[in-house]
Design a protein around this motif. Structure first.
Motif, short mmCIF file in Angstrom:
data_model
loop_
_atom_site.label_atom_id
_atom_site.label_comp_id
_atom_site.label_asym_id
_atom_site.label_seq_id
_atom_site.Cartn_x
_atom_site.Cartn_y
_atom_site.Cartn_z
N MET A 1 0.84 -1.19 0.00
CA MET A 1 0.00 0.00 0.00
C MET A 1 0.88 1.24 0.00
SD MET A 1 -3.12 1.28 0.45
CE MET A 1 -3.53 2.98 0.55
N GLY A 2 0.49 2.22 -0.74
CA GLY A 2 1.23 3.47 -0.80
C GLY A 2 0.49 4.57 -0.06
N ASN A 3 0.85 5.77 -0.35
CA ASN A 3 0.20 6.92 0.25
C ASN A 3 -1.05 7.28 -0.54
OD1 ASN A 3 2.19 7.45 2.33
ND2 ASN A 3 3.54 7.96 0.65
N LYS A 4 -1.99 7.90 0.15
CA LYS A 4 -3.21 8.38 -0.51
C LYS A 4 -3.17 9.90 -0.45
CE LYS A 4 -8.23 8.21 -0.42
NZ LYS A 4 -9.41 7.71 0.30
N LEU A 5 -3.05 10.53 -1.62
CA LEU A 5 -2.99 11.98 -1.70
C LEU A 5 -4.25 12.49 -2.38
CD1 LEU A 5 0.72 12.37 -2.80
CD2 LEU A 5 -0.23 12.48 -0.50
N ILE A 6 -4.83 13.52 -1.80
CA ILE A 6 -6.01 14.15 -2.37
C ILE A 6 -5.61 15.58 -2.70
CG2 ILE A 6 -8.41 14.80 -1.96
CD1 ILE A 6 -8.09 12.48 0.36
N ILE A 7 -5.44 15.85 -3.98
CA ILE A 7 -5.02 17.17 -4.45
C ILE A 7 -6.22 17.78 -5.16
CG2 ILE A 7 -3.33 18.47 -5.79
CD1 ILE A 7 -2.06 16.61 -3.65
N ASP A 8 -6.62 18.98 -4.73
CA ASP A 8 -7.80 19.60 -5.33
C ASP A 8 -7.60 21.10 -5.45
OD1 ASP A 8 -10.30 19.60 -6.48
OD2 ASP A 8 -11.38 19.04 -4.65
N ILE A 9 -8.47 21.71 -6.21
CA ILE A 9 -8.44 23.15 -6.40
C ILE A 9 -9.85 23.68 -6.20
CG2 ILE A 9 -8.63 22.99 -8.91
CD1 ILE A 9 -6.67 25.46 -8.91
N GLU A 10 -9.96 24.77 -5.48
CA GLU A 10 -11.27 25.39 -5.24
C GLU A 10 -11.88 25.77 -6.60
OE1 GLU A 10 -13.12 29.46 -3.40
OE2 GLU A 10 -10.98 29.26 -3.57
N PRO A 11 -13.19 25.53 -6.78
CA PRO A 11 -13.83 25.79 -8.07
C PRO A 11 -13.66 27.22 -8.61
CG PRO A 11 -15.29 24.50 -6.69
CD PRO A 11 -14.11 24.89 -5.84
N SER A 12 -13.51 28.20 -7.73
CA SER A 12 -13.38 29.58 -8.21
C SER A 12 -11.98 29.89 -8.77
CB SER A 12 -13.71 30.57 -7.10
OG SER A 12 -12.71 30.56 -6.10
N CYS A 13 -11.04 28.98 -8.60
CA CYS A 13 -9.66 29.19 -9.07
C CYS A 13 -9.44 28.51 -10.42
CB CYS A 13 -8.65 28.62 -8.07
SG CYS A 13 -8.63 29.47 -6.50
N SER A 14 -8.60 29.12 -11.23
CA SER A 14 -8.21 28.50 -12.49
C SER A 14 -7.18 27.41 -12.21
CB SER A 14 -7.58 29.54 -13.42
OG SER A 14 -8.50 30.54 -13.72
N LYS A 15 -7.27 26.33 -12.97
CA LYS A 15 -6.33 25.23 -12.80
C LYS A 15 -4.96 25.65 -13.34
CE LYS A 15 -5.63 20.40 -14.01
NZ LYS A 15 -6.18 19.24 -14.71
N PRO A 16 -3.93 25.66 -12.48
CA PRO A 16 -2.60 26.06 -12.95
C PRO A 16 -1.95 24.94 -13.76
CG PRO A 16 -2.52 25.45 -10.64
CD PRO A 16 -3.96 25.39 -11.04
N SER A 17 -1.04 25.33 -14.63
CA SER A 17 -0.36 24.36 -15.50
C SER A 17 0.49 23.38 -14.70
CB SER A 17 0.50 25.09 -16.52
OG SER A 17 1.47 25.87 -15.87
N TRP A 18 0.94 23.76 -13.52
CA TRP A 18 1.84 22.93 -12.72
C TRP A 18 1.10 21.99 -11.75
CZ3 TRP A 18 0.31 24.32 -7.98
CH2 TRP A 18 -0.11 25.64 -7.77
N LEU A 19 -0.22 22.01 -11.75
CA LEU A 19 -0.98 21.22 -10.77
C LEU A 19 -0.65 19.73 -10.84
CD1 LEU A 19 -3.10 21.48 -8.51
CD2 LEU A 19 -4.83 20.96 -10.22
N SER A 20 -0.41 19.21 -12.02
CA SER A 20 -0.10 17.78 -12.17
C SER A 20 1.24 17.40 -11.54
CB SER A 20 -0.12 17.37 -13.65
OG SER A 20 0.88 18.07 -14.35
N ALA A 21 2.10 18.37 -11.27
CA ALA A 21 3.41 18.09 -10.65
C ALA A 21 3.34 18.03 -9.13
CB ALA A 21 4.42 19.16 -11.07
N VAL A 22 2.22 18.45 -8.55
CA VAL A 22 2.11 18.50 -7.09
C VAL A 22 2.14 17.11 -6.47
CG1 VAL A 22 0.61 19.18 -5.17
CG2 VAL A 22 0.92 20.73 -7.12
N GLU A 23 1.34 16.19 -6.99
CA GLU A 23 1.28 14.85 -6.41
C GLU A 23 2.63 14.14 -6.47
OE1 GLU A 23 -1.34 10.75 -6.58
OE2 GLU A 23 -2.17 12.58 -7.42
N PRO A 24 3.32 14.10 -7.61
CA PRO A 24 4.64 13.47 -7.64
C PRO A 24 5.63 14.12 -6.67
CG PRO A 24 3.87 13.82 -9.88
CD PRO A 24 2.90 14.51 -8.97
N PHE A 25 5.54 15.44 -6.53
CA PHE A 25 6.43 16.14 -5.60
C PHE A 25 6.17 15.70 -4.16
CE2 PHE A 25 7.07 19.67 -2.60
CZ PHE A 25 8.42 19.85 -2.74
N ILE A 26 4.91 15.66 -3.76
CA ILE A 26 4.57 15.24 -2.39
C ILE A 26 4.97 13.79 -2.18
CG2 ILE A 26 2.70 14.87 -0.75
CD1 ILE A 26 1.31 17.32 -2.03
#
Length: 96
Positions: A1-26
């Motif tokens: 079993m690995g880690n469970k990460l929940i990465i989200d963005i508040e609906p009023s914010c625009s999705k940044p281009s770097w968001l997909s890099a957050v999970e691998p970084f953590i």
């Protein structure tokens, strides 16, 4: 079993281009710290959203860059894995 990460963005914010890099970084940080079976939630939000949380939980009526809420509980998931619930990290997109 690995880690469970929940990465989200508040609906009023625009999705940044770097968001997909957050999970691998953590994941890399948790691996470097030799932490497994952790559950961690990270939410990116606006200043107005984090200001409401700051006022509610810290009685400070102002935006801030980061809020963190430690949980420290364990639970067993559907497959019988025990996970440590580290908590939530809220990050203001406006501040970063």
């Amino acid at each position: 079993m690995g880690n469970k990460l929940i990465i989200d963005i508040e609906p009023s914010c625009s999705k940044p281009s770097w968001l997909s890099a957050v999970e691998p970084f953590i994941e890399a940080v948790l691996k470097d710290l030799n932490l497994t079976n952790w559950e961690l939630s990270v939410l990116f939000c606006s200043d107005s959203f984090i200001q409401k949380l700051n006022k509610q939980y810290r009685s400070i009526d102002a935006a801030t860059d980061v809020l963190s809420f430690e949980q420290g509980d364990e639970y067993t998931d559907e497959e019988g894995n025990v996970l440590f619930v580290a908590g939530d990290i809220i990050i203001s997109m406006d501040m970063i």
